[in-house]
Design an enzyme around this catalytic site. Structure first.
Site, short mmCIF file in Angstrom:
data_model
loop_
_atom_site.label_atom_id
_atom_site.label_comp_id
_atom_site.label_asym_id
_atom_site.label_seq_id
_atom_site.Cartn_x
_atom_site.Cartn_y
_atom_site.Cartn_z
N ASP A 89 0.79 -1.23 0.00
CA ASP A 89 0.00 0.00 0.00
C ASP A 89 0.83 1.28 0.00
O ASP A 89 0.33 2.34 0.40
CB ASP A 89 -0.91 0.01 1.23
CG ASP A 89 -1.94 -1.11 1.20
OD1 ASP A 89 -2.59 -1.27 0.15
OD2 ASP A 89 -2.08 -1.81 2.21
N ASP A 147 -6.45 -4.06 -5.65
CA ASP A 147 -6.18 -2.76 -5.03
C ASP A 147 -4.81 -2.21 -5.44
O ASP A 147 -4.60 -1.00 -5.49
CB ASP A 147 -6.20 -2.86 -3.50
CG ASP A 147 -7.33 -3.70 -2.94
OD1 ASP A 147 -7.64 -4.76 -3.52
OD2 ASP A 147 -7.88 -3.32 -1.90
#
Length: 367
Positions: A89, A147
């Site tokens: 992330d 993602d």
């Protein structure tokens, strides 16, 4: 410019003028009882609040927004140096904090933070399977998730900044893998795909935050729309553009009358009540990105879609309670885990504000 855009913009800036002092240099994720919580410094959502502050600073020049964003960025040095805490992330964390800071102020320390974060992200690349590993827990060595498409902008930016194609090659290789293994023929997407980490062979798809391996988690579709659009912005690879438009067309075709999707388009009827405004906001900003990248009728088509979704969020999903700190309500983090179901979530606010910026003519992005 439509009147509602200015109304929504004034609404958002008006709320931020009050909430930024209370929230301060913390890391909000979800709002409960009208107040945003504060997460630990390594939470994956910790870039979205500074990202909101940088959007507000860019628009207003208000130094208070900048000061708080800089303080958040400094706190993120701890997980950046710890390394072992980091997942895939890094784009969510540092594109919207350090890279945004560098793009707006020229801060060389912020540039270095962004490049370190990009290097950490690149180190997660599995050469055999051409994927960036998602998580760190035992047994996750072969897992990749949709993602990650939103994190690849950090790698593309690093390649441009360093004039070194290595990072771009990794981002493109992961994207090509996602084209092959995540995007279905109808434009819907898998959330998780498992590979053999030693051979790179695809083993299976997993439901993850969607209802099942074969369902259509709406925020996963939004990640695909915007992530592939970012890839096209940096590379000009028509395959990435085609993937983004396919995902956008699937998303748009499934929307209910209010243009805000359920958490999974293929969930059982009794679970479709749970909305995900974060998916709507991200998809809207992604469609507006497509409008910027395309020309003519295609551009206008995606601009209208993105604008219509954003307007619906403003008119129907802005909170009735003036004390609520969030800009929009009814986000759903993970319905299968009963985590953050129909509550305001910070990344919904970020993408909503970013979409408004685009509708006001600001097409530069932090990703």
């Amino acid at each position: 410019m439509e009147t509602w855009i200015n109304e929504a913009w004034e609404y958002a800036l008006g709320k931020l003028s009050h909430t930024h002092t209370r929230i301060g240099a913390t890391f909000p994720n979800a709002s409960y009882g009208g107040k945003y919580d504060a997460r630990d410094e390594d939470c994956w959502t910790n870039g979205f609040w500074p990202g909101i502050l940088w959007l507000a600073y860019r628009a207003t020049g208000d130094g208070e927004y900048r000061s708080i964003a800089e303080s958040c960025e400094e706190q993120l040095d701890a997980p950046l140096q710890a390394y072992e805490q980091l997942h895939h992330d890094n784009g969510f964390l540092w594109s919207l904090s350090a890279v945004a800071d560098y793009k707006l102020t020229g801060n060389t320390l912020s540039r270095r933070r962004g490049l370190i974060a990009a290097s950490h992200l690149a180190s997660r690349f599995n050469l055999k399977g051409h994927f960036i590993r998602a998580w760190l827990y035992e047994g996750s060595e072969g897992l990749a998730i949709i993602d990650c498409m939103m994190n690849l902008g950090l790698l593309y930016w690093a390649s441009e900044e360093l004039q070194d194609p290595r990072y771009r090659h990794i981002a493109s290789a992961h994207s090509e893998m996602a084209l092959r293994e995540f995007i279905r023929e109808d434009g819907s997407v898998h959330h998780i795909v498992r590979f053999d980490p030693d051979t790179g062979e695809r083993i299976e798809a997993l439901g993850g935050q969607g209802y099942s391996p074969d369902s259509a988690w709406s925020r996963g579709s939004a990640w695909a729309i915007y992530g592939f659009a970012i890839g096209y912005r940096y590379t000009g690879d028509i395959r990435f553009l085609n993937a983004a438009t396919a995902a956008a067309d699937y998303f748009a075709a499934q929307l209910p009358d209010d243009l805000v999707p359920p958490w999974d388009f293929r969930a059982p009827a009794e679970q479709l009540w749970a909305k995900d405004s974060t998916a709507a906001a991200c998809a809207a900003s992604g469609m507006l990105e497509l409008a910027f990248l395309l020309k003519g009728e295609e551009s206008e088509h995606y601009r209208k879609l993105g604008a219509a979704i954003t307007e619906s969020l403003f008119r129907h999903y802005s909170p009735q309670d003036p004390e609520e700190e969030a800009l929009i309500i009814k986000g759903t983090g993970s319905f299968p885990h009963q985590a953050e179901v129909e509550v305001p979530i910070i990344y919904g606010d970020y993408f909503f504000l970013e979409a408004l910026c685009k509708l006001k003519g600001e097409n530069e992005i932090f990703w």
